[in-house]
Each structure stands twice: as C-alpha cells, then as structure tokens.
Scaffold this motif. Structure first.
Motif, PDB file in Angstrom:
ATOM      1  N   VAL A  48       0.826  -1.207   0.000  1.00  0.00           N
ATOM      2  CA  VAL A  48       0.000   0.000   0.000  1.00  0.00           C
ATOM      3  C   VAL A  48       0.866   1.265   0.000  1.00  0.00           C
ATOM      4  N   LEU A  49       1.927   1.276   0.782  1.00  0.00           N
ATOM      5  CA  LEU A  49       2.773   2.466   0.853  1.00  0.00           C
ATOM      6  C   LEU A  49       3.501   2.708  -0.476  1.00  0.00           C
ATOM      7  N   LEU A  50       4.056   1.667  -1.066  1.00  0.00           N
ATOM      8  CA  LEU A  50       4.734   1.848  -2.346  1.00  0.00           C
ATOM      9  C   LEU A  50       3.756   2.269  -3.443  1.00  0.00           C
ATOM     10  N   ALA A  51       2.578   1.651  -3.470  1.00  0.00           N
ATOM     11  CA  ALA A  51       1.578   2.041  -4.468  1.00  0.00           C
ATOM     12  C   ALA A  51       1.160   3.488  -4.279  1.00  0.00           C
ATOM     13  N   ILE A  59       8.379 -10.869  -3.199  1.00  0.00           N
ATOM     14  CA  ILE A  59       7.746 -11.313  -4.445  1.00  0.00           C
ATOM     15  C   ILE A  59       6.288 -10.873  -4.486  1.00  0.00           C
ATOM     16  N   ALA A  60       5.600 -11.002  -3.365  1.00  0.00           N
ATOM     17  CA  ALA A  60       4.183 -10.599  -3.314  1.00  0.00           C
ATOM     18  C   ALA A  60       4.034  -9.102  -3.533  1.00  0.00           C
ATOM     19  N   VAL A  61       4.898  -8.316  -2.920  1.00  0.00           N
ATOM     20  CA  VAL A  61       4.827  -6.864  -3.078  1.00  0.00           C
ATOM     21  C   VAL A  61       5.147  -6.475  -4.518  1.00  0.00           C
ATOM     22  N   TRP A  62       6.179  -7.086  -5.081  1.00  0.00           N
ATOM     23  CA  TRP A  62       6.586  -6.774  -6.449  1.00  0.00           C
ATOM     24  C   TRP A  62       5.453  -6.995  -7.449  1.00  0.00           C
ATOM     25  N   GLY A  63       4.653  -8.024  -7.216  1.00  0.00           N
ATOM     26  CA  GLY A  63       3.579  -8.321  -8.156  1.00  0.00           C
ATOM     27  C   GLY A  63       2.292  -7.565  -7.912  1.00  0.00           C
ATOM     28  N   ALA A  64       2.104  -7.013  -6.710  1.00  0.00           N
ATOM     29  CA  ALA A  64       0.821  -6.385  -6.368  1.00  0.00           C
ATOM     30  C   ALA A  64       0.854  -4.867  -6.393  1.00  0.00           C
ATOM     31  N   VAL A  65       2.022  -4.265  -6.367  1.00  0.00           N
ATOM     32  CA  VAL A  65       2.099  -2.803  -6.294  1.00  0.00           C
ATOM     33  C   VAL A  65       1.455  -2.156  -7.514  1.00  0.00           C
ATOM     34  N   GLY A  66       1.671  -2.730  -8.702  1.00  0.00           N
ATOM     35  CA  GLY A  66       1.176  -2.106  -9.925  1.00  0.00           C
ATOM     36  C   GLY A  66      -0.324  -1.945  -9.953  1.00  0.00           C
ATOM     37  N   PHE A  67      -1.057  -2.997  -9.554  1.00  0.00           N
ATOM     38  CA  PHE A  67      -2.521  -2.914  -9.546  1.00  0.00           C
ATOM     39  C   PHE A  67      -3.012  -1.849  -8.579  1.00  0.00           C
ATOM     40  N   GLN A  76       2.960  19.463   0.725  1.00  0.00           N
ATOM     41  CA  GLN A  76       1.820  19.726   1.604  1.00  0.00           C
ATOM     42  C   GLN A  76       0.503  19.390   0.918  1.00  0.00           C
ATOM     43  N   ILE A  77       0.409  19.657  -0.375  1.00  0.00           N
ATOM     44  CA  ILE A  77      -0.807  19.309  -1.115  1.00  0.00           C
ATOM     45  C   ILE A  77      -0.993  17.791  -1.132  1.00  0.00           C
ATOM     46  N   ALA A  78       0.107  17.066  -1.331  1.00  0.00           N
ATOM     47  CA  ALA A  78       0.016  15.611  -1.377  1.00  0.00           C
ATOM     48  C   ALA A  78      -0.406  15.041  -0.030  1.00  0.00           C
ATOM     49  N   LEU A  79       0.144  15.592   1.070  1.00  0.00           N
ATOM     50  CA  LEU A  79      -0.112  15.017   2.384  1.00  0.00           C
ATOM     51  C   LEU A  79      -1.418  15.507   3.000  1.00  0.00           C
ATOM     52  N   ARG A  80      -1.772  16.766   2.762  1.00  0.00           N
ATOM     53  CA  ARG A  80      -2.916  17.363   3.446  1.00  0.00           C
ATOM     54  C   ARG A  80      -4.161  17.507   2.573  1.00  0.00           C
ATOM     55  N   VAL A  81      -4.003  17.353   1.267  1.00  0.00           N
ATOM     56  CA  VAL A  81      -5.159  17.497   0.370  1.00  0.00           C
ATOM     57  C   VAL A  81      -5.475  16.170  -0.320  1.00  0.00           C
ATOM     58  N   LYS A  82      -4.473  15.613  -0.987  1.00  0.00           N
ATOM     59  CA  LYS A  82      -4.726  14.414  -1.774  1.00  0.00           C
ATOM     60  C   LYS A  82      -5.016  13.189  -0.901  1.00  0.00           C
ATOM     61  N   LEU A  83      -4.182  12.963   0.100  1.00  0.00           N
ATOM     62  CA  LEU A  83      -4.360  11.770   0.927  1.00  0.00           C
ATOM     63  C   LEU A  83      -5.722  11.713   1.620  1.00  0.00           C
ATOM     64  N   PRO A  84      -6.186  12.802   2.256  1.00  0.00           N
ATOM     65  CA  PRO A  84      -7.516  12.712   2.887  1.00  0.00           C
ATOM     66  C   PRO A  84      -8.637  12.444   1.898  1.00  0.00           C
ATOM     67  N   LEU A  85      -8.492  12.931   0.655  1.00  0.00           N
ATOM     68  CA  LEU A  85      -9.568  12.765  -0.314  1.00  0.00           C
ATOM     69  C   LEU A  85      -9.626  11.365  -0.923  1.00  0.00           C
ATOM     70  N   ILE A  86      -8.521  10.649  -0.912  1.00  0.00           N
ATOM     71  CA  ILE A  86      -8.531   9.314  -1.510  1.00  0.00           C
ATOM     72  C   ILE A  86      -8.456   8.223  -0.431  1.00  0.00           C
ATOM     73  N   ARG A  87      -8.803   8.563   0.802  1.00  0.00           N
ATOM     74  CA  ARG A  87      -8.765   7.548   1.863  1.00  0.00           C
ATOM     75  C   ARG A  87      -9.675   6.355   1.581  1.00  0.00           C
ATOM     76  N   PRO A  88     -10.866   6.533   0.988  1.00  0.00           N
ATOM     77  CA  PRO A  88     -11.655   5.328   0.645  1.00  0.00           C
ATOM     78  C   PRO A  88     -10.931   4.402  -0.321  1.00  0.00           C
ATOM     79  N   ALA A  89     -10.221   4.966  -1.304  1.00  0.00           N
ATOM     80  CA  ALA A  89      -9.460   4.131  -2.236  1.00  0.00           C
ATOM     81  C   ALA A  89      -8.311   3.429  -1.524  1.00  0.00           C
ATOM     82  N   ILE A  90      -7.669   4.120  -0.591  1.00  0.00           N
ATOM     83  CA  ILE A  90      -6.597   3.495   0.188  1.00  0.00           C
ATOM     84  C   ILE A  90      -7.158   2.349   1.022  1.00  0.00           C
ATOM     85  N   ALA A  91      -8.324   2.553   1.625  1.00  0.00           N
ATOM     86  CA  ALA A  91      -8.944   1.493   2.414  1.00  0.00           C
ATOM     87  C   ALA A  91      -9.296   0.289   1.544  1.00  0.00           C
ATOM     88  N   MET A  92      -9.781   0.539   0.321  1.00  0.00           N
ATOM     89  CA  MET A  92     -10.116  -0.564  -0.579  1.00  0.00           C
ATOM     90  C   MET A  92      -8.860  -1.337  -0.975  1.00  0.00           C
TER      91      MET A  92
END
Length: 314
Positions: free
Chosen positions: A101-104, A172-180, A209-225
C-alpha cells in the motif's frame, strides 16, 4: 360477440424489456458463482462432516465413509501445526500489506505530481509485474535468490534463512501487487477536481503539503479498498512459498494454511480433514473481510470521493 384483448403498447413492451435486462446481465455471473463457488463449498462442507474408516485389520482390506460430525473440526482446532502456519502467514502479511500500500501510494502521488516526465512509461513499468503470472515471477525471483545464480548478492546474503525467507516471500508478493494498487490510487487522484489544488497553491501550500494534506484525505476510501484487497491476498498466500519450497529448507510443506490444506488433501490423502480445515480457513477470511468492510464503511462512508471528471492523460 368476441371481446378484443387489450394490446400492449410498444412503450410498455420497451419498459418491460428494460426491467428484465439487469437480471439477464447478472445471470452468467450468478451461474458461475453457483457452479464454481457455492457448489464446491457445499460439497466441502459435506466432506468435512465425514471420515474414512479402514476395516480389515492390519491388511486394511477395505474402507468406508462414515459420519464423523465435528471430529475433523476439533482435530483442526487442536492442530499446533495449523496455528504455526497461520502465524507464518500473518508474519508475511505484516510485511506485504504495508509495503504494497505504501509503495503504491508513493508511486501514485509521484505520477500525479505536476510536470512529471515519462508518466505513461512509468505507469506501464510499474504495472507490468502485475501482468506476470505468480508462478513465473516466483521462479524468476527464486533464481535471483539462489547463491549460484544470484546477481543481487545471494552469496553474501542467505535469502532462504529461517528469518530472511519471510522477507524473500513478501518481496515477491509486493513486487507483483504494487502495480494494480498504484493504478487504483492513481485513478482516484486523477478524478479529483483540479480547483482544489489551485486553491491550495494560492494559499501558499507546497506540492508536498498538497500531497499530504489534500490528496491523501480525499482518496482515503481508495486506500482502504486497496488495503482490503491486499489483506485478502495475503490471507490466500500460496503460490510464492509453494514454488520456493524446493529451493529452501526453511519452507515446509505446511508453511502457510493453504499449503497445509493442499498437503492434507493430495499428499496425506485425507480429503475430509482437508475439507474441515478449508472451511475453517474460509470462515476466517470471510470474517476478516466483513470486519474490514464494516470498519471502512463506518470510517469513510460507502461512497468514494467524486470530482468533475478525469483531468486528462499526460
């Protein structure tokens, strides 16, 4: 005198056809689910309540199937080897889930940054490992790990040690799953309205700051999925350790739960015990999936963030 029957208007027939269309579209998916998920599940449940009883003394002249009740489940719950495989699976998942999740997320944010170069090529390069079959990818990494063929320090580092093997399998698992997961998060970022970023820049916010304080809060549902998908994939770990088993003494035939179920069914020929173990494992996966889904729904809501449309492709 014959009474003429009322005729259905073309408009009424059109609406009737449209009302049946959704059911026709989902019928193939329902049939496939019943055929390949529900029916095997019911059959496994029936097998788990049975046992094979051998008769004929030492010669084992014959055997018959008897009703065993919950004896197979009791044996599975008291099997220390099963719980050891669960702990090893959790250990690999503790590396795989946050790493994936972090690398993606980092890749998605970098690709969404303004004035990024070679965005299309980078997206394809990051996504390409996901298109490689898991067994082939594991074999490739296995040869990279072996000291005789390793170009990444296999002679100096024991990639198949009792501890390092967890990181080798997780890699190996991370290498194959990050792209999706990167594609999912990147798509969510591209759907956000650009006016939000412009307002943040006018207020003096930097890109970080935009990435951490604007983008991340708005895509939290996608991160959870993505987190949910990665957890479920970690719970179904099988291809990587099973393919690496001939290359490493640290990986046994029961290293993770699915390998133990496979060994019970096709090596020990105890299909009934394997069915009971698989039922327990499936119920556990369903419980984890349900709990994570409820937690995500209560935390972020059912709807994903919506914008005014995609901002185009670079």
């Amino acid at each position: 005198m014959a009474i003429p029957l009322p005729r259905r208007s073309p408009r009424g027939a059109y609406h009737a056809g449209r009302s049946r269309l959704p059911y026709l579209l989902v019928t193939p998916a329902i049939l496939l689910f019943l055929l390949f998920v529900a029916a095997p599940g019911v059959y496994a449940l029936i097998l788990s309540l049975q046992a094979r009883k051998v008769s004929g003394g030492l010669l084992a002249a014959g055997s018959r199937t008897v009703f065993a009740g919950f004896d197979n489940y009791s044996t599975a719950f008291h099997d220390t080897e099963l719980w050891g495989s669960v702990l090893r699976m959790v250990g690999v998942g503790a590396i795989t889930v946050p790493g994936t999740v972090l690398l993606a997320l980092v890749f998605a944010l970098l690709l969404d940054a303004p004035r990024v170069r070679l965005a299309r090529f980078s997206r394809l390069t990051i996504f390409l490992p996901y298109a490689v079959p898991g067994v082939i990818a594991t074999l490739l990494w296995g040869f990279l790990y072996l000291p005789a063929t390793s170009p990444i320090g296999g002679r100096a580092v024991d990639y198949f040690g009792s501890t390092t093997v967890f990181f080798s399998v997780a890699n190996i698992a991370v290498w194959g799953a990050v792209g999706f997961n990167m594609v999912v998060l990147y798509t969510s970022l591209r759907a956000l309205p650009p006016e939000i970023y412009e307002a943040a820049r006018i207020d003096g916010a930097s890109e970080l700051q935009i990435a951490l304080r604007v983008k991340l809060p708005l895509i939290r549902p996608a991160i959870a999925m993505c987190s949910l998908f990665t957890v479920l994939a970690a719970l179904q770990l099988f291809n990587e350790p099973n393919t690496l088993q001939p290359l490493s003494n640290a990986i046994s035939s029961t290293w993770v739960p699915l390998m133990k179920i496979y060994t019970e069914a096709f090596v020990d020929s105890d299909i009934h015990q394997a069915a009971a173990t698989s039922i327990i494992f499936a119920v556990g996966i369903l419980a984890v999936s349900f709990a994570m889904s409820r937690a995500a729904r209560s935390r972020f809501g059912a709807a994903a963030p919506s914008g005014r449309g995609d901002r185009g492709d670079r």
